[in-house]
Design a protein around this motif. Structure first.
Motif, short mmCIF file in Angstrom:
data_model
loop_
_atom_site.label_atom_id
_atom_site.label_comp_id
_atom_site.label_asym_id
_atom_site.label_seq_id
_atom_site.Cartn_x
_atom_site.Cartn_y
_atom_site.Cartn_z
N ILE A 56 0.64 -1.23 -0.02
CA ILE A 56 -0.01 0.03 -0.01
C ILE A 56 0.84 1.27 -0.24
O ILE A 56 0.39 2.39 -0.42
CB ILE A 56 -0.92 0.10 1.37
CG1 ILE A 56 -2.10 0.79 1.00
CG2 ILE A 56 -0.28 0.33 2.43
CD1 ILE A 56 -3.38 0.71 1.80
N ASN A 57 2.09 0.96 0.51
CA ASN A 57 2.94 2.34 0.43
C ASN A 57 3.85 2.53 -0.79
O ASN A 57 4.43 3.38 -0.85
CB ASN A 57 3.95 2.20 1.70
CG ASN A 57 3.30 2.46 3.01
OD1 ASN A 57 2.17 2.63 3.28
ND2 ASN A 57 3.80 1.44 3.92
N LEU A 58 3.81 1.53 -1.90
CA LEU A 58 4.63 1.67 -2.99
C LEU A 58 3.99 1.85 -4.37
O LEU A 58 4.24 1.85 -5.32
CB LEU A 58 5.40 0.11 -3.11
CG LEU A 58 6.03 -0.26 -1.86
CD1 LEU A 58 6.80 -1.69 -1.99
CD2 LEU A 58 7.17 0.82 -1.60
N ILE A 59 2.63 2.29 -4.02
CA ILE A 59 1.71 2.23 -5.18
C ILE A 59 2.13 3.56 -6.18
O ILE A 59 2.29 4.65 -5.29
CB ILE A 59 0.23 2.72 -4.96
CG1 ILE A 59 -0.20 1.25 -4.21
CG2 ILE A 59 -0.54 3.02 -6.12
CD1 ILE A 59 -1.55 1.51 -3.56
N VAL B 164 -7.06 -12.74 6.19
CA VAL B 164 -6.69 -11.56 5.71
C VAL B 164 -8.00 -10.84 5.48
O VAL B 164 -8.76 -11.14 4.65
CB VAL B 164 -5.95 -11.51 4.61
CG1 VAL B 164 -5.46 -10.25 4.05
CG2 VAL B 164 -4.48 -12.29 4.56
N ARG B 165 -8.62 -9.99 6.50
CA ARG B 165 -9.74 -9.56 6.47
C ARG B 165 -10.00 -8.74 5.00
O ARG B 165 -9.08 -8.15 4.54
CB ARG B 165 -10.18 -8.61 7.58
CG ARG B 165 -10.05 -9.48 8.67
CD ARG B 165 -10.78 -8.74 9.92
NE ARG B 165 -10.54 -9.57 11.21
CZ ARG B 165 -11.19 -10.61 11.29
NH1 ARG B 165 -12.19 -10.79 10.95
NH2 ARG B 165 -11.02 -11.10 12.71
N MET B 166 -11.53 -8.58 4.70
CA MET B 166 -11.56 -7.87 3.34
C MET B 166 -11.38 -6.59 3.05
O MET B 166 -11.08 -5.78 2.17
CB MET B 166 -12.91 -8.14 2.90
CG MET B 166 -14.15 -7.56 3.52
SD MET B 166 -15.64 -7.87 2.71
CE MET B 166 -16.72 -6.49 3.63
N GLN B 167 -11.16 -5.94 4.36
CA GLN B 167 -10.80 -4.39 4.45
C GLN B 167 -9.45 -4.23 3.78
O GLN B 167 -9.06 -3.14 3.47
CB GLN B 167 -10.98 -4.00 5.86
CG GLN B 167 -12.36 -3.78 6.47
CD GLN B 167 -13.17 -4.96 6.91
OE1 GLN B 167 -12.17 -6.22 6.95
NE2 GLN B 167 -14.25 -5.22 7.51
N ASN B 168 -8.84 -5.31 4.11
CA ASN B 168 -7.25 -4.99 3.56
C ASN B 168 -7.46 -4.93 2.09
O ASN B 168 -6.65 -3.73 1.38
CB ASN B 168 -6.55 -6.21 3.87
CG ASN B 168 -4.85 -6.08 3.94
OD1 ASN B 168 -4.07 -6.01 3.00
ND2 ASN B 168 -4.56 -5.94 5.30
N THR B 169 -8.27 -5.64 1.35
CA THR B 169 -8.36 -5.24 -0.18
C THR B 169 -8.97 -4.17 -0.39
O THR B 169 -8.73 -3.47 -1.35
CB THR B 169 -9.19 -6.64 -0.65
OG1 THR B 169 -8.41 -7.90 -0.62
CG2 THR B 169 -9.68 -6.24 -2.05
N GLU B 170 -9.93 -3.75 0.39
CA GLU B 170 -10.78 -2.52 0.13
C GLU B 170 -9.77 -1.21 0.18
O GLU B 170 -9.79 -0.49 -0.63
CB GLU B 170 -11.92 -2.28 1.37
CG GLU B 170 -13.13 -3.44 1.03
CD GLU B 170 -14.14 -3.02 2.10
OE1 GLU B 170 -15.33 -3.43 1.67
OE2 GLU B 170 -13.65 -2.99 3.25
N ARG C 91 -6.37 2.90 -2.51
CA ARG C 91 -5.15 3.47 -2.74
C ARG C 91 -4.94 3.60 -4.35
O ARG C 91 -4.39 4.52 -4.90
CB ARG C 91 -3.96 3.14 -1.79
CG ARG C 91 -2.85 3.96 -1.60
CD ARG C 91 -2.99 5.15 -0.81
NE ARG C 91 -3.67 4.89 0.75
CZ ARG C 91 -2.59 4.73 1.43
NH1 ARG C 91 -1.43 4.66 1.41
NH2 ARG C 91 -2.84 4.40 2.72
N LEU C 92 -5.04 2.39 -4.61
CA LEU C 92 -4.68 2.14 -6.23
C LEU C 92 -5.30 3.04 -7.16
O LEU C 92 -5.17 3.87 -7.92
CB LEU C 92 -4.98 0.82 -6.71
CG LEU C 92 -3.88 -0.07 -6.28
CD1 LEU C 92 -4.60 -1.72 -6.34
CD2 LEU C 92 -2.84 -0.19 -6.99
#
Length: 305
Positions: free
Chosen positions: A184-187, A205-211, A216-217
């Protein structure tokens, strides 16, 4: 993973065209290649990275994934990489980059087109695939110049610092720049398009990680497609790529349709993702799939809150 790799549980019309080929010295530096039995022009390539919390996993466990991708017209490469505690971050990433160099140099000999490369992965393998796409230094180290046309990441962790759980601490706790280990820091705006999928009930890995990662992308203008499979956990999305569990969710054709959008088959038509009907009866040897998946899910610690 054995039930999902029995011949009756895998896609027909596919071949393992390379078995245990070395891409570097060492027992964990081998790869397999799968392809359609009927091959004509060079096919697009999917480099699939399996998960296992960076501490377990074997390419042989995922032959059902290789054959699934081959059944859709891809040449699929599945490579082993060194695991914790033998290595720590970033060695499992550099191994995959090294394997990509083998793909660049050799995949044409197996019917693949190195100019139509897609990355895919599940869980820790999704992290690895995304990191290879976002941080060019890993590819540059091995002279990998192939363009990555798109990435498909299933059930992946992309924002899990601080490292709160033992499995993650073992893999990343010695990194000199912990924040630099987080996708998430390298986008940047130059990131390839990404397909991010997860089960809504994933306790690892909860879906909030994907969200959060997808948000951010998008903020950087990167094309991202998200897919949330209602009621499914951590292992189910990758298991459903295989022929035996494909009726549960259309994850394979969701992925293939995404790759098609970004040039997998320039002369073809887009895939329509449709989950097949449930089989009337599964073979006795592969019937207890729910029990098997529950055991697989129980093997993993949470990666992030």
């Amino acid at each position: 993973m054995d039930p999902f790799n029995l011949p009756a549980a895998m896609d027909a019309g596919t071949s393992k065209v390379a078995d245990g080929v070395a891409y570097a010295d060492g027992p964990r530096h081998k790869l397999d290649v799968y392809a359609p039995e009927q091959r004509g022009e060079a096919a697009p390539v999917v480099f699939f990275i399996y998960g296992g919390g960076w501490s377990r996993g074997d390419r042989a466990d995922y032959q059902f994934v290789g054959r699934a991708l081959a059944s859709r017209g891809f040449v699929a490469v599945i490579a082993d990489y060194r695991l914790v505690p033998e290595v720590r971050y970033p060695d499992f990433l550099t191994d995959s980059a090294n394997a990509l160099r083998w793909v660049q140099d050799n995949i044409a000999n197996y019917g693949g087109d190195p100019n139509r490369l897609f990355l895919a992965g599940h869980s820790a393998g999704a992290y690895n695939a995304v990191m290879l796409a976002l941080d060019p230094s890993f590819r540059m180290e091995y002279g990998v110049t192939m363009p990555i046309l798109a990435v498909a990441a299933l059930s992946g962790p992309y924002d899990f610092y601080p490292f709160e759980y033992f499995e993650v601490q073992e893999a990343f706790g010695q990194a000199p720049n912990p924040q630099g280990t987080q996708p998430i820091n390298l986008i940047t705006a130059s990131a390839p398009p990404m397909y991010l999928a997860t089960g809504t009930s994933d306790p690892i890995v909860r879906m909030q990680n994907t969200e959060n990662f997808a948000g951010r992308l998008r903020a950087q203008g990167v094309w991202v497609t998200t897919q949330y499979y209602e009621g499914f956990g951590h292992m189910e999305p990758v298991i459903a790529m295989g022929a035996m569990w494909r009726w549960r969710m259309p994850v394979l054709d969701d992925m293939v349709g995404f790759f098609q959008r970004f040039g997998a088959f320039p002369s073809g038509v887009p895939y329509l993702a449709v989950a097949p009907e449930a089989p009337e009866m599964l073979p006795d040897s592969v019937a207890p799939t729910e029990e098997v998946i529950d055991k697989l899910n129980a093997m993993f610690q949470p990666i992030e809150e």
